[in-house]
Design a protein around this motif. Structure first.
Motif, mmCIF file in Angstrom:
data_model
loop_
_atom_site.group_PDB
_atom_site.id
_atom_site.type_symbol
_atom_site.label_atom_id
_atom_site.label_comp_id
_atom_site.label_asym_id
_atom_site.label_seq_id
_atom_site.Cartn_x
_atom_site.Cartn_y
_atom_site.Cartn_z
ATOM 1 N N LEU A 137 45.066 42.789 28.630
ATOM 2 C CA LEU A 137 44.788 43.877 29.674
ATOM 3 C C LEU A 137 43.732 44.726 29.433
ATOM 4 C CD1 LEU A 137 48.711 44.918 29.876
ATOM 5 C CD2 LEU A 137 47.201 43.771 31.713
ATOM 6 N N VAL A 175 37.399 31.825 53.193
ATOM 7 C CA VAL A 175 37.797 32.946 52.384
ATOM 8 C C VAL A 175 36.474 34.005 51.766
ATOM 9 C CG1 VAL A 175 39.073 33.246 50.377
ATOM 10 C CG2 VAL A 175 39.941 31.790 51.683
ATOM 11 N N GLU A 176 35.401 33.197 51.505
ATOM 12 C CA GLU A 176 34.371 33.757 50.944
ATOM 13 C C GLU A 176 33.441 34.561 51.964
ATOM 14 O OE1 GLU A 176 33.272 34.206 47.691
ATOM 15 O OE2 GLU A 176 35.465 33.368 47.203
ATOM 16 N N GLY A 177 34.030 34.567 53.138
ATOM 17 C CA GLY A 177 33.433 35.545 54.317
ATOM 18 C C GLY A 177 32.252 34.783 54.994
ATOM 19 N N ARG A 189 34.318 37.155 27.454
ATOM 20 C CA ARG A 189 35.227 38.198 27.113
ATOM 21 C C ARG A 189 34.645 38.771 25.837
ATOM 22 N NH1 ARG A 189 40.399 39.297 28.662
ATOM 23 N NH2 ARG A 189 40.903 40.285 26.502
ATOM 24 N N LEU A 239 40.891 43.735 35.603
ATOM 25 C CA LEU A 239 41.326 43.489 34.307
ATOM 26 C C LEU A 239 40.087 42.627 33.591
ATOM 27 C CD1 LEU A 239 45.036 42.668 34.885
ATOM 28 C CD2 LEU A 239 43.704 44.687 33.565
ATOM 29 N N PRO A 240 39.888 42.756 32.355
ATOM 30 C CA PRO A 240 40.501 43.687 31.297
ATOM 31 C C PRO A 240 39.834 44.967 31.476
ATOM 32 C CG PRO A 240 38.833 42.269 30.260
ATOM 33 C CD PRO A 240 38.955 41.939 31.755
ATOM 34 N N VAL A 241 40.747 46.169 31.354
ATOM 35 C CA VAL A 241 40.104 47.387 31.570
ATOM 36 C C VAL A 241 39.818 48.144 30.180
ATOM 37 C CG1 VAL A 241 42.352 48.322 31.760
ATOM 38 C CG2 VAL A 241 40.805 49.458 32.776
ATOM 39 N N ARG A 273 26.277 33.263 47.345
ATOM 40 C CA ARG A 273 26.150 33.821 48.573
ATOM 41 C C ARG A 273 25.042 33.148 49.358
ATOM 42 N NH1 ARG A 273 30.587 34.875 47.367
ATOM 43 N NH2 ARG A 273 32.120 36.745 47.638
ATOM 44 N N ASP A 312 53.577 42.896 29.029
ATOM 45 C CA ASP A 312 52.587 43.905 29.789
ATOM 46 C C ASP A 312 53.061 45.444 29.841
ATOM 47 O OD1 ASP A 312 50.986 41.858 30.142
ATOM 48 O OD2 ASP A 312 51.183 41.396 32.238
ATOM 49 N N LEU A 369 45.945 47.537 38.366
ATOM 50 C CA LEU A 369 45.101 46.895 37.443
ATOM 51 C C LEU A 369 45.271 45.270 38.028
ATOM 52 C CD1 LEU A 369 46.454 48.336 34.118
ATOM 53 C CD2 LEU A 369 44.638 49.080 35.655
ATOM 54 N N HIS A 398 38.757 39.520 45.542
ATOM 55 C CA HIS A 398 37.483 39.292 46.676
ATOM 56 C C HIS A 398 37.293 40.896 47.209
ATOM 57 C CE1 HIS A 398 35.839 38.285 50.361
ATOM 58 N NE2 HIS A 398 34.904 37.433 49.761
#
Lengths: 115, 315
Positions: free
Chosen positions: B80, B271-273, B181, A101-103, B242, A12, A78, A83
């Motif tokens: 990345l 955790v999700e509020g 992706r 990420l991914p950026v 939600r 990375d 990054l 949340h």
């Protein structure tokens, strides 16, 4: 321009180094929070890029060391999409930009160049 | 003549020798990988990024190329970043000889970690023949198989392709994540209406990923249906959207879960509020008093700071 990169995984670090290479040749990499603190106390950086934000939530005074350079030092985090509250906490902790990420490579470079 | 005890000792000795040999080889490979990265990592990453993002000429393969390290590096770049052309990654991998390397790694009965690692690189567009053994519960082959579906342009065809295999919720989520992706997770409504449980599971994984509000009615319908196999997936999709959990159907669906899963779901709500009031209302019919108290106290402790009135500073 002087940039510091913090990432635990070596690949990375090299990937980010390659990504910002067109912007500057003066890139310092570190793999630990202690290294980040040490580097920030020794040198002044124009930008700090961190993969992950554990160092902001661990209770250490790393953010103080990073922000030692004043407002000119841009801190980019990054991380995987997380949340909203966690992102707000990171921003309150002294981070300039949170990028999930991914950026996109050009976006990251624009963020680094922006004054 | 070898006695029984001697043969046992011999076997143990052989096993130990194999173990030590494997550890030694693993250490040698690790050192070689680290050394190659420290020498060539920075320059190689610059060449790769230059080719992928700045239209630089394709980098020449290194004379002493460590394929494993190179694969890790390429994987890091592709994990990345986004916005690169997958065809360029494929071309790069072919030029660097990563295709052959991955073929060798994924051939035969692969170890799970190896396969998962390779498939993460595969998602970038490296073309590898996925002729893997179709063993029942082999996670490695399943995930690789799931990955092959991510290369299909058509969403419905990809869902059909994935649904043909018995994927666990985690594998389905992983496949959807990989698909997201490269292709936008736009329309999974057909998958949610499908009679096939696996197709619905994949659709729900996409809903959890995108939190697309257009899928609200489908998710509520699935929670109402209370299908045992899809119960947890639909509840988590409901939370991802939600939506209110103070419903009879949600309470009924939660009651069908086991104790550990119920606890996990309540923790997820906190955790999700979700408000402590909503959690309290949902926990009214909770059979286990310990879980009910835990969920309520967790919600309250999480919200306490918000509920407390701000102290006024008098100057």
């Amino acid at each position: 321009m002087k940039i510091l990169i913090l990432a635990v995984r070596p690949t990375d670090r090299y990937a980010l180094q390659g990504l910002v290479a067109p912007l500057c040749r003066d890139v310092v990499v570190t793999d630990s929070v202690a290294g980040l603190e040490r580097m920030c106390l020794r040198h002044r950086f124009d930008a700090v890029i961190s993969v992950g934000f554990e160092w902001l939530t661990s209770g250490r005074d790393t953010a103080v060391a990073v922000r030692r350079g004043g407002r000119d030092c841009r801190v980019l985090v990054l991380s995987e999409a997380c949340h909203e509250q966690a992102v707000l906490g990171v921003v309150e902790g002294g981070v300039g930009q949170y990028l999930s990420l991914p950026v996109e490579a050009h976006r990251l470079r624009r963020k680094l160049c922006r004054r | 003549m070898i006695t029984f005890v001697e043969s046992i000792l011999l076997l143990v000795g052989c096993a130990l020798a194999v173990f030590v040999w494997q550890e030694l080889m693993w250490d040698v490979r690790r050192r070689a990988r680290r050394q190659w990265l420290s020498r060539h990592g920075s320059g190689c990453a610059s060449h790769i990024c230059g080719y992928l993002f700045d239209d630089a000429p394709i980098p020449l393969p290194e004379t002493e190329c460590n394929h494993e390290a190179l694969l890790e590096l390429l994987h890091s770049v592709c994990t990345l970043t986004s916005g690169y052309d997958p065809r360029r990654v494929a071309l790069l991998s072919r030029r660097m000889g990563l295709d052959d390397y991955l073929q060798r790694r994924t051939r035969g009965r692969t170890r799970c970690t190896r396969a998962v690692y390779s498939l993460l690189a595969l998602q970038t567009g490296i073309d590898v023949d996925l002729r893997l053994p179709a063993t029942g519960d082999d996670l490695a082959s399943q995930t690789l198989f799931a990955l092959s579906a991510t290369r299909l342009d058509d969403t419905d065809a990809a869902v059909r392709h994935l649904a043909a295999r018995n994927l666990s919720p985690t594998s389905a989520a992983m496949a959807v994540e990989m698909r997201s992706r490269r292709y936008p997770l736009s329309d999974y409504s057909e998958a949610l209406h499908s009679a096939d449980t696996m197709a619905v599971r994949i659709g729900l994984a996409a809903v959890r990923r995108t939190a697309n509000p257009e899928m609200t009615f489908e998710v509520i319908r699935l929670v109402d249906t209370c299908n045992d196999e899809l119960l947890e997936d639909s509840l988590y999709a409901l939370v991802a959207l939600r939506l209110s959990v103070v419903r009879q159907s949600v309470a009924r669906a939660v009651a069908h879960l086991g104790e550990i899963r119920r606890t996990r779901f309540y923790r997820h709500l906190v955790v999700e509020g979700y408000s402590s009031q909503a959690i309290e209302l949902l926990c009214r019919n909770e059979p286990s008093a310990a879980i009910r108290d835990y969920a309520i106290s967790l919600g309250e402790s999480h919200k306490r700071r918000l509920d407390q009135p701000q102290k006024q500073t008098v100057l």
